[in-house]
Design a protein around this motif. Structure first.
Motif, PDB file in Angstrom:
ATOM      1  N   MET A   1      -3.300  24.673 -48.365  1.00 40.88           N
ATOM      2  CA  MET A   1      -3.581  25.565 -47.239  1.00 40.88           C
ATOM      3  C   MET A   1      -2.966  24.996 -45.965  1.00 40.88           C
ATOM      4  SD  MET A   1      -4.951  28.294 -46.238  1.00 40.88           S
ATOM      5  CE  MET A   1      -4.464  28.765 -44.611  1.00 40.88           C
ATOM      6  N   ASN A   2      -2.396  25.843 -45.135  1.00 37.28           N
ATOM      7  CA  ASN A   2      -1.720  25.431 -43.921  1.00 37.28           C
ATOM      8  C   ASN A   2      -2.691  25.433 -42.735  1.00 37.28           C
ATOM      9  OD1 ASN A   2      -0.109  25.668 -41.484  1.00 37.28           O
ATOM     10  ND2 ASN A   2       1.619  25.832 -42.873  1.00 37.28           N
ATOM     11  N   LEU A   3      -2.800  24.272 -42.054  1.00 36.08           N
ATOM     12  CA  LEU A   3      -3.714  24.164 -40.911  1.00 36.08           C
ATOM     13  C   LEU A   3      -3.286  25.069 -39.758  1.00 36.08           C
ATOM     14  CD1 LEU A   3      -4.599  20.384 -40.624  1.00 36.08           C
ATOM     15  CD2 LEU A   3      -6.144  22.276 -41.122  1.00 36.08           C
ATOM     16  N   ALA A   4      -1.983  25.295 -39.625  1.00 32.72           N
ATOM     17  CA  ALA A   4      -1.501  26.168 -38.554  1.00 32.72           C
ATOM     18  C   ALA A   4      -2.131  27.558 -38.672  1.00 32.72           C
ATOM     19  CB  ALA A   4       0.022  26.259 -38.599  1.00 32.72           C
ATOM     20  N   TYR A   5      -2.391  27.997 -39.908  1.00 33.84           N
ATOM     21  CA  TYR A   5      -3.019  29.308 -40.134  1.00 33.84           C
ATOM     22  C   TYR A   5      -4.455  29.305 -39.593  1.00 33.84           C
ATOM     23  CZ  TYR A   5      -5.119  33.267 -42.572  1.00 33.84           C
ATOM     24  OH  TYR A   5      -5.792  34.425 -42.856  1.00 33.84           O
ATOM     25  N   ILE A   6      -5.189  28.216 -39.842  1.00 28.86           N
ATOM     26  CA  ILE A   6      -6.578  28.108 -39.383  1.00 28.86           C
ATOM     27  C   ILE A   6      -6.649  28.058 -37.855  1.00 28.86           C
ATOM     28  CG2 ILE A   6      -8.598  26.537 -39.360  1.00 28.86           C
ATOM     29  CD1 ILE A   6      -7.883  25.905 -42.306  1.00 28.86           C
ATOM     30  N   LEU A   7      -5.628  27.440 -37.228  1.00 29.77           N
ATOM     31  CA  LEU A   7      -5.629  27.278 -35.767  1.00 29.77           C
ATOM     32  C   LEU A   7      -4.960  28.431 -35.028  1.00 29.77           C
ATOM     33  CD1 LEU A   7      -4.676  23.488 -35.384  1.00 29.77           C
ATOM     34  CD2 LEU A   7      -6.937  24.487 -35.582  1.00 29.77           C
ATOM     35  N   LYS A   8      -4.406  29.401 -35.771  1.00 30.91           N
ATOM     36  CA  LYS A   8      -3.488  30.384 -35.167  1.00 30.91           C
ATOM     37  C   LYS A   8      -4.073  31.181 -34.004  1.00 30.91           C
ATOM     38  CE  LYS A   8      -3.956  34.396 -38.308  1.00 30.91           C
ATOM     39  NZ  LYS A   8      -5.263  34.076 -38.870  1.00 30.91           N
ATOM     40  N   ASP A   9      -5.355  31.495 -34.026  1.00 35.67           N
ATOM     41  CA  ASP A   9      -5.946  32.287 -32.941  1.00 35.67           C
ATOM     42  C   ASP A   9      -6.720  31.432 -31.937  1.00 35.67           C
ATOM     43  OD1 ASP A   9      -4.963  34.704 -33.959  1.00 35.67           O
ATOM     44  OD2 ASP A   9      -6.624  34.828 -35.383  1.00 35.67           O
ATOM     45  N   SER A  10      -6.493  30.123 -31.980  1.00 34.75           N
ATOM     46  CA  SER A  10      -7.236  29.222 -31.090  1.00 34.75           C
ATOM     47  C   SER A  10      -6.264  28.565 -30.113  1.00 34.75           C
ATOM     48  CB  SER A  10      -7.953  28.141 -31.907  1.00 34.75           C
ATOM     49  OG  SER A  10      -7.014  27.167 -32.350  1.00 34.75           O
ATOM     50  N   ASN A  11      -6.829  27.796 -29.176  1.00 32.88           N
ATOM     51  CA  ASN A  11      -5.988  27.043 -28.231  1.00 32.88           C
ATOM     52  C   ASN A  11      -5.725  25.624 -28.709  1.00 32.88           C
ATOM     53  OD1 ASN A  11      -5.825  29.160 -26.366  1.00 32.88           O
ATOM     54  ND2 ASN A  11      -7.841  28.655 -25.537  1.00 32.88           N
ATOM     55  N   GLU A  56     -12.066  23.916 -34.287  1.00 30.85           N
ATOM     56  CA  GLU A  56     -12.590  22.673 -33.698  1.00 30.85           C
ATOM     57  C   GLU A  56     -12.903  21.649 -34.777  1.00 30.85           C
ATOM     58  OE1 GLU A  56     -15.993  20.955 -30.626  1.00 30.85           O
ATOM     59  OE2 GLU A  56     -15.910  23.106 -31.014  1.00 30.85           O
ATOM     60  N   GLU A  57     -13.442  22.091 -35.908  1.00 29.46           N
ATOM     61  CA  GLU A  57     -13.753  21.158 -37.002  1.00 29.46           C
ATOM     62  C   GLU A  57     -12.478  20.562 -37.587  1.00 29.46           C
ATOM     63  OE1 GLU A  57     -15.893  18.670 -38.826  1.00 29.46           O
ATOM     64  OE2 GLU A  57     -17.032  20.249 -37.820  1.00 29.46           O
ATOM     65  N   ALA A  58     -11.406  21.358 -37.657  1.00 30.37           N
ATOM     66  CA  ALA A  58     -10.125  20.842 -38.165  1.00 30.37           C
ATOM     67  C   ALA A  58      -9.629  19.699 -37.273  1.00 30.37           C
ATOM     68  CB  ALA A  58      -9.090  21.963 -38.228  1.00 30.37           C
ATOM     69  N   ILE A  59      -9.715  19.880 -35.945  1.00 29.74           N
ATOM     70  CA  ILE A  59      -9.276  18.826 -35.021  1.00 29.74           C
ATOM     71  C   ILE A  59     -10.185  17.600 -35.162  1.00 29.74           C
ATOM     72  CG2 ILE A  59      -8.913  18.224 -32.586  1.00 29.74           C
ATOM     73  CD1 ILE A  59      -6.837  20.211 -33.785  1.00 29.74           C
ATOM     74  N   ARG A  60     -11.482  17.827 -35.353  1.00 31.92           N
ATOM     75  CA  ARG A  60     -12.409  16.698 -35.536  1.00 31.92           C
ATOM     76  C   ARG A  60     -12.057  15.907 -36.794  1.00 31.92           C
ATOM     77  NH1 ARG A  60     -18.477  17.287 -34.488  1.00 31.92           N
ATOM     78  NH2 ARG A  60     -18.297  19.202 -35.661  1.00 31.92           N
ATOM     79  N   GLN A  61     -11.827  16.617 -37.903  1.00 29.80           N
ATOM     80  CA  GLN A  61     -11.498  15.925 -39.154  1.00 29.80           C
ATOM     81  C   GLN A  61     -10.170  15.168 -39.050  1.00 29.80           C
ATOM     82  OE1 GLN A  61     -13.594  15.513 -41.749  1.00 29.80           O
ATOM     83  NE2 GLN A  61     -15.083  16.610 -40.488  1.00 29.80           N
ATOM     84  N   LEU A  62      -9.230  15.723 -38.311  1.00 29.83           N
ATOM     85  CA  LEU A  62      -7.961  15.013 -38.084  1.00 29.83           C
ATOM     86  C   LEU A  62      -8.191  13.771 -37.227  1.00 29.83           C
ATOM     87  CD1 LEU A  62      -5.607  18.060 -37.505  1.00 29.83           C
ATOM     88  CD2 LEU A  62      -5.360  16.355 -39.327  1.00 29.83           C
ATOM     89  N   TYR A  63      -9.025  13.903 -36.186  1.00 33.13           N
ATOM     90  CA  TYR A  63      -9.248  12.742 -35.321  1.00 33.13           C
ATOM     91  C   TYR A  63     -10.048  11.651 -36.044  1.00 33.13           C
ATOM     92  CZ  TYR A  63      -8.715  10.229 -31.061  1.00 33.13           C
ATOM     93  OH  TYR A  63      -8.307   9.276 -30.153  1.00 33.13           O
ATOM     94  N   LEU A  64     -10.903  12.046 -36.985  1.00 31.27           N
ATOM     95  CA  LEU A  64     -11.584  11.027 -37.813  1.00 31.27           C
ATOM     96  C   LEU A  64     -10.552  10.237 -38.608  1.00 31.27           C
ATOM     97  CD1 LEU A  64     -14.672  13.074 -39.113  1.00 31.27           C
ATOM     98  CD2 LEU A  64     -14.681  11.233 -37.398  1.00 31.27           C
ATOM     99  N   ARG A  65      -9.500  10.916 -39.060  1.00 32.03           N
ATOM    100  CA  ARG A  65      -8.421  10.227 -39.785  1.00 32.03           C
ATOM    101  C   ARG A  65      -7.634   9.299 -38.866  1.00 32.03           C
ATOM    102  NH1 ARG A  65      -9.878  14.481 -42.679  1.00 32.03           N
ATOM    103  NH2 ARG A  65      -9.503  14.488 -44.926  1.00 32.03           N
ATOM    104  N   VAL A  66      -7.488   9.703 -37.595  1.00 35.54           N
ATOM    105  CA  VAL A  66      -6.832   8.841 -36.605  1.00 35.54           C
ATOM    106  C   VAL A  66      -7.660   7.560 -36.408  1.00 35.54           C
ATOM    107  CG1 VAL A  66      -6.233   8.614 -34.150  1.00 35.54           C
ATOM    108  CG2 VAL A  66      -5.650  10.710 -35.396  1.00 35.54           C
ATOM    109  N   LEU A  67      -8.969   7.731 -36.224  1.00 32.55           N
ATOM    110  CA  LEU A  67      -9.850   6.573 -35.984  1.00 32.55           C
ATOM    111  C   LEU A  67      -9.856   5.604 -37.159  1.00 32.55           C
ATOM    112  CD1 LEU A  67     -12.886   8.381 -34.315  1.00 32.55           C
ATOM    113  CD2 LEU A  67     -11.311   6.789 -33.185  1.00 32.55           C
ATOM    114  N   THR A  68      -9.903   6.148 -38.382  1.00 34.25           N
ATOM    115  CA  THR A  68      -9.977   5.278 -39.564  1.00 34.25           C
ATOM    116  C   THR A  68      -8.600   4.761 -39.991  1.00 34.25           C
ATOM    117  OG1 THR A  68      -9.924   7.235 -41.003  1.00 34.25           O
ATOM    118  CG2 THR A  68     -12.090   6.331 -40.449  1.00 34.25           C
TER     119      THR A  68
END
Length: 202
Positions: A1-11, A56-68
């Motif tokens: 699944m493409n994350l760009a699709y999930i974020l498409k209508d968000s900022n 927002e959850e997608a960005i959170r899960q990505l930032y958790l990957r940044v932290l770890t």
């Protein structure tokens, strides 16, 4: 699944994340049938349970990957939706990293917000003051800001986050060459306009 699709209508944007972090999250996406139709979920790195993958959850899960992954913070020092007390009211900080030696003390607060930086920074300031956290991060996946809380009314820009084996002092003592300053240009690295930087300094 493409994350760009999930974020498409968000900022929200993905420019703060590398291809490995994005691919790891995309590979973890599951599709579930719900009353409202097909919905995307992923297993939260910290909560170890299925969570609905909103922008927002997608960005959170990505930032958790940044932290770890980039900063090597162990999962057991990270909490999400951390309750911050304001008298009788409890607000939820998106991500917190606890202190290495005092696991009940907040060390870093990360807010993932789509509004403008000013709104996010005010909220971060209140969270830091309530918890005593010395470091704060605001990002929407595109722009990112790092702060040190010096006192309740003064937050200073810092060049980045210390990793799990560094202290805040290590980050603050790093000497910059002209090449380093060019490489760390906030207009490029943090995706900020000159106007946004001036407003932030004000």
């Amino acid at each position: 699944m493409n994350l760009a699709y999930i974020l498409k209508d968000s900022n929200y944007k993905l420019s703060q994340f590398n291809s490995t972090e994005i691919e790891q999250l995309e590979q973890s996406i599951i599709l579930k049938s719900t009353k409202s139709g097909e919905t995307f979920y992923t297993v939260c790195l910290v909560r170890k349970k299925d969570v609905k993958l909103t922008p927002e959850e997608a960005i959170r899960q990505l930032y958790l990957r940044v932290l770890t992954g980039r900063f090597h913070y162990p999962i057991d020092r990270i909490q999400v939706e951390y309750g911050v007390n304001f008298g009788r009211e409890v607000k939820r900080a998106d991500i917190v990293v606890m202190d290495k030696d005092r696991l009940n003390t907040v060390y870093i607060i990360i807010e993932l917000k789509k509004p403008k930086l000013k709104d996010g920074k005010d909220q971060l300031r209140s969270y830091c003051n309530a918890t005593g956290a010395p470091i704060a991060v605001w990002t929407n996946g595109d722009q990112i800001s790092y702060y040190q809380r010096k006192d309740p009314n003064y937050f200073e820009d810092i060049p980045g986050l210390p990793n799990a084996n560094q202290t805040l002092a290590d980050i603050l003592q790093i000497k910059f060459t002209l090449e380093d300053l060019i490489a760390n240009d906030k207009l490029v690295k943090e995706k900020k306009s000159l106007k946004a930087l001036i407003e932030e300094m004000e």
